[in-house]
Write a protein that holds these residues in place. Sequence first.
Motif, PDB file in Angstrom:
ATOM      1  N   TYR A 107      22.596 -17.790  -8.259  1.00 27.83           N
ATOM      2  CA  TYR A 107      21.475 -16.840  -8.327  1.00 27.83           C
ATOM      3  C   TYR A 107      21.005 -16.386  -6.951  1.00 27.83           C
ATOM      4  O   TYR A 107      19.968 -15.760  -6.817  1.00 27.83           O
ATOM      5  CB  TYR A 107      20.299 -17.481  -9.068  1.00 27.83           C
ATOM      6  CG  TYR A 107      20.657 -17.955 -10.446  1.00 27.83           C
ATOM      7  CD1 TYR A 107      21.320 -17.104 -11.325  1.00 27.83           C
ATOM      8  CD2 TYR A 107      20.352 -19.234 -10.877  1.00 27.83           C
ATOM      9  CE1 TYR A 107      21.663 -17.532 -12.592  1.00 27.83           C
ATOM     10  CE2 TYR A 107      20.690 -19.670 -12.142  1.00 27.83           C
ATOM     11  CZ  TYR A 107      21.356 -18.809 -13.002  1.00 27.83           C
ATOM     12  OH  TYR A 107      21.696 -19.224 -14.244  1.00 27.83           O
ATOM     13  N   ALA A 109      21.932 -14.122  -4.795  1.00 29.37           N
ATOM     14  CA  ALA A 109      21.724 -12.696  -4.536  1.00 29.37           C
ATOM     15  C   ALA A 109      20.492 -12.184  -5.279  1.00 29.37           C
ATOM     16  O   ALA A 109      19.685 -11.435  -4.721  1.00 29.37           O
ATOM     17  CB  ALA A 109      22.956 -11.911  -4.960  1.00 29.37           C
ATOM     18  N   GLN A 112      17.258 -13.538  -3.720  1.00 25.21           N
ATOM     19  CA  GLN A 112      17.021 -12.874  -2.443  1.00 25.21           C
ATOM     20  C   GLN A 112      16.453 -11.473  -2.662  1.00 25.21           C
ATOM     21  O   GLN A 112      15.506 -11.059  -2.006  1.00 25.21           O
ATOM     22  CB  GLN A 112      18.332 -12.806  -1.657  1.00 25.21           C
ATOM     23  CG  GLN A 112      18.165 -12.246  -0.262  1.00 25.21           C
ATOM     24  CD  GLN A 112      19.491 -12.267   0.494  1.00 25.21           C
ATOM     25  OE1 GLN A 112      20.126 -13.311   0.636  1.00 25.21           O
ATOM     26  NE2 GLN A 112      19.918 -11.114   0.953  1.00 25.21           N
ATOM     27  N   GLU A 170      21.805 -14.206   6.345  1.00 25.25           N
ATOM     28  CA  GLU A 170      21.454 -12.984   5.636  1.00 25.25           C
ATOM     29  C   GLU A 170      19.970 -12.889   5.369  1.00 25.25           C
ATOM     30  O   GLU A 170      19.375 -11.818   5.458  1.00 25.25           O
ATOM     31  CB  GLU A 170      22.168 -13.012   4.306  1.00 25.25           C
ATOM     32  CG  GLU A 170      23.113 -11.901   4.175  1.00 25.25           C
ATOM     33  CD  GLU A 170      23.694 -11.960   2.798  1.00 25.25           C
ATOM     34  OE1 GLU A 170      24.850 -12.361   2.746  1.00 25.25           O
ATOM     35  OE2 GLU A 170      22.986 -11.665   1.821  1.00 25.25           O
ATOM     36  N   GLU A 174      17.444  -9.949   6.431  1.00 24.42           N
ATOM     37  CA  GLU A 174      16.531  -9.268   5.500  1.00 24.42           C
ATOM     38  C   GLU A 174      15.095  -9.372   6.004  1.00 24.42           C
ATOM     39  O   GLU A 174      14.301  -8.451   5.842  1.00 24.42           O
ATOM     40  CB  GLU A 174      16.650  -9.868   4.097  1.00 24.42           C
ATOM     41  CG  GLU A 174      17.952  -9.543   3.375  1.00 24.42           C
ATOM     42  CD  GLU A 174      18.079  -8.085   2.982  1.00 24.42           C
ATOM     43  OE1 GLU A 174      17.130  -7.308   3.204  1.00 24.42           O
ATOM     44  OE2 GLU A 174      19.147  -7.714   2.452  1.00 24.42           O
ATOM     45  N   GLY A 177      14.591  -6.788   8.384  1.00 27.41           N
ATOM     46  CA  GLY A 177      14.552  -5.501   7.693  1.00 27.41           C
ATOM     47  C   GLY A 177      13.157  -5.189   7.164  1.00 27.41           C
ATOM     48  O   GLY A 177      12.751  -4.032   7.074  1.00 27.41           O
ATOM     49  N   PHE A 180      11.448  -3.458   9.698  1.00 31.37           N
ATOM     50  CA  PHE A 180      12.150  -2.258  10.134  1.00 31.37           C
ATOM     51  C   PHE A 180      11.842  -1.062   9.229  1.00 31.37           C
ATOM     52  O   PHE A 180      11.688   0.059   9.689  1.00 31.37           O
ATOM     53  CB  PHE A 180      13.646  -2.559  10.147  1.00 31.37           C
ATOM     54  CG  PHE A 180      14.474  -1.429  10.681  1.00 31.37           C
ATOM     55  CD1 PHE A 180      14.375  -1.048  12.011  1.00 31.37           C
ATOM     56  CD2 PHE A 180      15.346  -0.741   9.859  1.00 31.37           C
ATOM     57  CE1 PHE A 180      15.127   0.006  12.509  1.00 31.37           C
ATOM     58  CE2 PHE A 180      16.103   0.302  10.342  1.00 31.37           C
ATOM     59  CZ  PHE A 180      15.992   0.669  11.678  1.00 31.37           C
ATOM     60  N   ARG A 181      11.722  -1.328   7.918  1.00 33.32           N
ATOM     61  CA  ARG A 181      11.305  -0.248   7.016  1.00 33.32           C
ATOM     62  C   ARG A 181       9.820   0.009   7.232  1.00 33.32           C
ATOM     63  O   ARG A 181       9.071  -0.909   7.525  1.00 33.32           O
ATOM     64  CB  ARG A 181      11.532  -0.633   5.555  1.00 33.32           C
ATOM     65  CG  ARG A 181      12.966  -0.556   5.106  1.00 33.32           C
ATOM     66  CD  ARG A 181      13.105  -0.889   3.623  1.00 33.32           C
ATOM     67  NE  ARG A 181      12.794  -2.273   3.364  1.00 33.32           N
ATOM     68  CZ  ARG A 181      13.706  -3.251   3.373  1.00 33.32           C
ATOM     69  NH1 ARG A 181      14.967  -2.985   3.594  1.00 33.32           N
ATOM     70  NH2 ARG A 181      13.343  -4.505   3.151  1.00 33.32           N
ATOM     71  N   THR A 188      13.508   5.383   6.890  1.00 36.17           N
ATOM     72  CA  THR A 188      13.605   4.056   6.288  1.00 36.17           C
ATOM     73  C   THR A 188      12.328   3.738   5.530  1.00 36.17           C
ATOM     74  O   THR A 188      11.497   2.954   5.993  1.00 36.17           O
ATOM     75  CB  THR A 188      13.847   2.983   7.364  1.00 36.17           C
ATOM     76  OG1 THR A 188      12.824   3.114   8.371  1.00 36.17           O
ATOM     77  CG2 THR A 188      15.186   3.145   8.015  1.00 36.17           C
ATOM     78  N   PRO A 189      12.156   4.359   4.376  1.00 33.20           N
ATOM     79  CA  PRO A 189      10.928   4.145   3.608  1.00 33.20           C
ATOM     80  C   PRO A 189      10.888   2.756   2.985  1.00 33.20           C
ATOM     81  O   PRO A 189      11.911   2.074   2.915  1.00 33.20           O
ATOM     82  CB  PRO A 189      11.021   5.214   2.526  1.00 33.20           C
ATOM     83  CG  PRO A 189      12.472   5.468   2.360  1.00 33.20           C
ATOM     84  CD  PRO A 189      13.104   5.242   3.704  1.00 33.20           C
ATOM     85  N   ARG A 190       9.736   2.366   2.520  1.00 35.18           N
ATOM     86  CA  ARG A 190       9.595   1.135   1.749  1.00 35.18           C
ATOM     87  C   ARG A 190      10.361   1.285   0.436  1.00 35.18           C
ATOM     88  O   ARG A 190      10.561   2.403  -0.055  1.00 35.18           O
ATOM     89  CB  ARG A 190       8.108   0.848   1.496  1.00 35.18           C
ATOM     90  CG  ARG A 190       7.345   0.472   2.759  1.00 35.18           C
ATOM     91  CD  ARG A 190       7.780  -0.873   3.281  1.00 35.18           C
ATOM     92  NE  ARG A 190       7.250  -1.169   4.615  1.00 35.18           N
ATOM     93  CZ  ARG A 190       7.657  -2.206   5.342  1.00 35.18           C
ATOM     94  NH1 ARG A 190       8.598  -3.028   4.884  1.00 35.18           N
ATOM     95  NH2 ARG A 190       7.165  -2.430   6.531  1.00 35.18           N
ATOM     96  N   ILE A 191      10.728   0.138  -0.147  1.00 39.07           N
ATOM     97  CA  ILE A 191      11.639   0.191  -1.294  1.00 39.07           C
ATOM     98  C   ILE A 191      10.997   0.839  -2.525  1.00 39.07           C
ATOM     99  O   ILE A 191      11.608   1.650  -3.207  1.00 39.07           O
ATOM    100  CB  ILE A 191      12.150  -1.230  -1.632  1.00 39.07           C
ATOM    101  CG1 ILE A 191      12.942  -1.789  -0.449  1.00 39.07           C
ATOM    102  CG2 ILE A 191      13.025  -1.207  -2.878  1.00 39.07           C
ATOM    103  CD1 ILE A 191      13.278  -3.269  -0.556  1.00 39.07           C
TER     104      ILE A 191
END
Lengths: 472, 538
Positions: A107, A109, A112, A170, A174, A177, A180-181, A188-191
């Motif tokens: 699990y 991935a 994360q 990894e 992340e 990252g 960075f967003r 690079t917007p937020r998710i």
Amino acid sequence: MPTRIDYDAKIPNNVELSDNRRLQRALEGWQPKFMNWWAEMGPTLETQGVYLRTAVSVGREGWAHFGHVVPHDYRWGIFLSERDPDRRIAFGEHQGEPAWQQVPGEYRADLQRLIVIQGDTEPASVEQQKLLGLTAPSLYDLRNLFQVNVEEGRHLWAMVYLLHAYFGKEGREEAEGLLFRNSGSPDTPRILGAFNEETADWLAFYMFTYFTDRDGKYQLGTLKESAFDPLSRTCEFMLKEEAHHMFVGTTGVDRVVTRSAELIREHDTMDIAAHGGIPLDLIQRYLNFHYTVSLDLFGSETSTNAANYYTSGLKGRWMETRRKDDHQLTEDAAMLDKPQPDGTWASEEMQRILLLNLDLRGEYIADCESGAKRWNKILTEAGIDFSFRLPHPGFNRKVGINSGHHITPDGTIVDAATWERGRKHWLPSDEDLAFVRSLMHPVYERGKIASWVAPPRQGINGKPSDYEYVYL
Amino acid sequence: MTMVSFDRRPEDYRHWRLRIEPPLAWLEMDVDENGGLVEGYELKLNSYDLGVDIELYDAVQRLRFEHPEVRAVILTSAKDKVFCAGANIRMLAGSPHEWKVNFCKFTNETRNGIEDATENSGQIYLAAVNGSCAGGGYEIALACEKILLVDDNSSTVALPEVPLLGVLPGTGGLTRVTDKRRVRKDRADVFATRPDGVKGRTAVDWRLVDELVPRQEFRQVVEQRARELAARSSRPEGTQGIRLDPLDRTVEDDRISYPNVIAELDRTAGVVTITVRGPQGDGWLLAMTRELDDLILRLRTNEPELGTWVLRTEGDPDAVLTAEREVLTGTDWLSNEILHYYKRTLKRLDVTSRSLIALIEPGSCFAGVLLELALACDRQYMLDGPPIDDEDSEERATLVMSEANFGAFPMGNGLSRVESRFYGEHDHLDWLKRERDRHLSAEEAVELGLVTEAPDDIDWEDEIRIVLEGRAALSPDALTGMEANHRFVGPETIETKIFGRLTAWQNWIFTRPNASGPDGALRRYGTGQKATYDRKRV
């Protein structure tokens, strides 16, 4: 696992960080990057000190300490709730097995991804609220804004800890990252979409902390049920901090409504804009917007991802352990209301496990109702014939089965043109936004407050409401 | 069962938008969720089914013939944040075995066609991956010469079939990653077992993509890179394309006929007799190729139980050779396109899972390009005697080898069909070369090893009947495996690996309970329940 937090360490923590040199080094490498992010993307307004709450213990009693801190010097750290050594997995196919203290490879991935998405929302709201300090209606509100902001930063730390401690190289990438967003960045917007909208004024801030942070509460509540124990304990403690953010939202909207009610009585008109107040129908439009954008955060009504997370034990339901069913949900059915092309609603029976987002959203909606009730009580007590209502869950939706349909706040399915004609009655127009912005003048004088909002009923931590919460 | 047609026109595409801006073309994927070929699934997030790929195939074909002015093709998505989610899983889970395999085969051929256009037509493909890109979506990108990935810190490329679905990336994903893009095998292993894929710098470092492009500059950089590719294209300037008009096809219950190709369907015997007519006018080779290509696709998709195809020809062998010379010696772009199209159609025949039997009779024209049809078959029977219905006739069957049989139409293994037939026998190949451009009798054909048997007119009918009945009695699965094995001798290429190894493995995996059983990964996908695997390694 100590419940007291070690504040002598470079990174305050209650996870015995000093015993894990590698992890400590990794997090100490991330720390200056976080500080750079805070300096660049955090609150614009500089202060000499803000009366902030800092966690000192994760135990039930007396977990926080209050004092003036320069926000940049705030001691962000890693706090997890106490561990229950007998905790067992409450749902899904691993039900009854001991909770996991490590990430199962299978699990990795998915876990994360869940943590990254949750983590991505935390710094986003700080970025969205970056400019609000410049127009704060009082020192009390300014203090609350900073409190919310530093704690969102803390919640970022909470997720970053998990990424660093359990997801290797990894995970560390992340974690970088996440800084960075940036909210609203074209590159690079937020998710998640809602975290790229701007929070332009204080009414929006109150609405955001009421509605959007409340989504956060429910998301954290489901992660708190996770079979992955470190995630569960992290979220449990975050929920404690999150409660204050919602307090800011609830009382913030209370105070706006109270002030508007006062002005309506004083001038004997609903049209109080000319008197420096925010009209009730405009508040309703703000409510409509923030509520529906927040509903989108629950994702699609039917979700196989959510079902997979549930079966695997990664993410449970709100108050999973109090539910009286088999905690598998493969045999149960539930109903889903779907808009039809002919303008009617149809109810479809589906496997309950595919409707977990809907389940969580239902809990959330019931909770939001209590806000509307509160605000209506203020109006009733003032003898004003107006009531706030949460719009129909199909209204103004960009995500899920209602997106693409034109649904009015009362749940009628109409055509596109009819909906567009109604838009300005239902959602804040450019004029509305401009009007609210015109009211946003900073009030930094001790004990004073802006014209459009009532003073708080009480101060923070037993201090008077006119206490000098912020040194400017 | 739905009858699938392969007729498409860009004006009617449901899932793609084709925009020509010479020297570039934009091919944008915009899958209509409700446009599935069969009921029972929604094509969400630019996922695709056979219908979507048929349009892609049509677009790739038309670009080559109708748009010589196009030198680079940008393949991208018209949807926000998603490039392509790959083959639709509900479609796969709900499809019968042969449909799944046939789907994989066709999509493979389309991907190969994209690579063929890049290599042989100077129409170079560029994948502009503007959002998440998984499974078959990444395989479309892999078929392109270059892959640009948007650098928004969340878009990934992924091959999640193994971890999520318990199957393999069915259109050559694994092979293209290692053999074409030369991704190190350990990294390929990590990549193909991660459900969430790889993004950003790592994707470039591992060679999964060529370049990262910031979101705001994406379109501009994509266009610039496409122009750079266009600048190195061999495509000639100042030429006009030709129109690929709708095919003139008549479909009856037991017969599909075109001007140059006729198929007679015998459902009782499980046999299709395909007759290819020799030249009857200008433009024959292209017209015949289009008809044959269409027929192969229709039969393969719609008639899975007609397991034996008998191939015949009718016409004048010399006319075939004349028509062939015009195209083979032509130096223009169109001749080049026609040759490569015929090559691809022969390759389609090579990988078709049907028993292929050539009947060479008086009045046939198995010469040069058409002899390739006979050589593509598993067996060749040549009538050594007069026509069956006219025993007084002087007419006899002949074969003619020409230049076309020695390298113009390589198979997937890189060899010509005669080289494959006589693999490693250099002396014999030299002998065959000396016998070019001559009408060969049945006796000579036997001596040269070009036919399996040459029965006389007394034995012919019985012999052929027994061959066909015997074939029909064998296990279709065993035949499929045996034929695919025999057809591809010698060296492995990316193509033979994809069709041979991968489709064989995929065929096997598709029938295993771990994938297709009631609790298998394909069936369980999307239900929120986990697959149950039989843990024994086979």
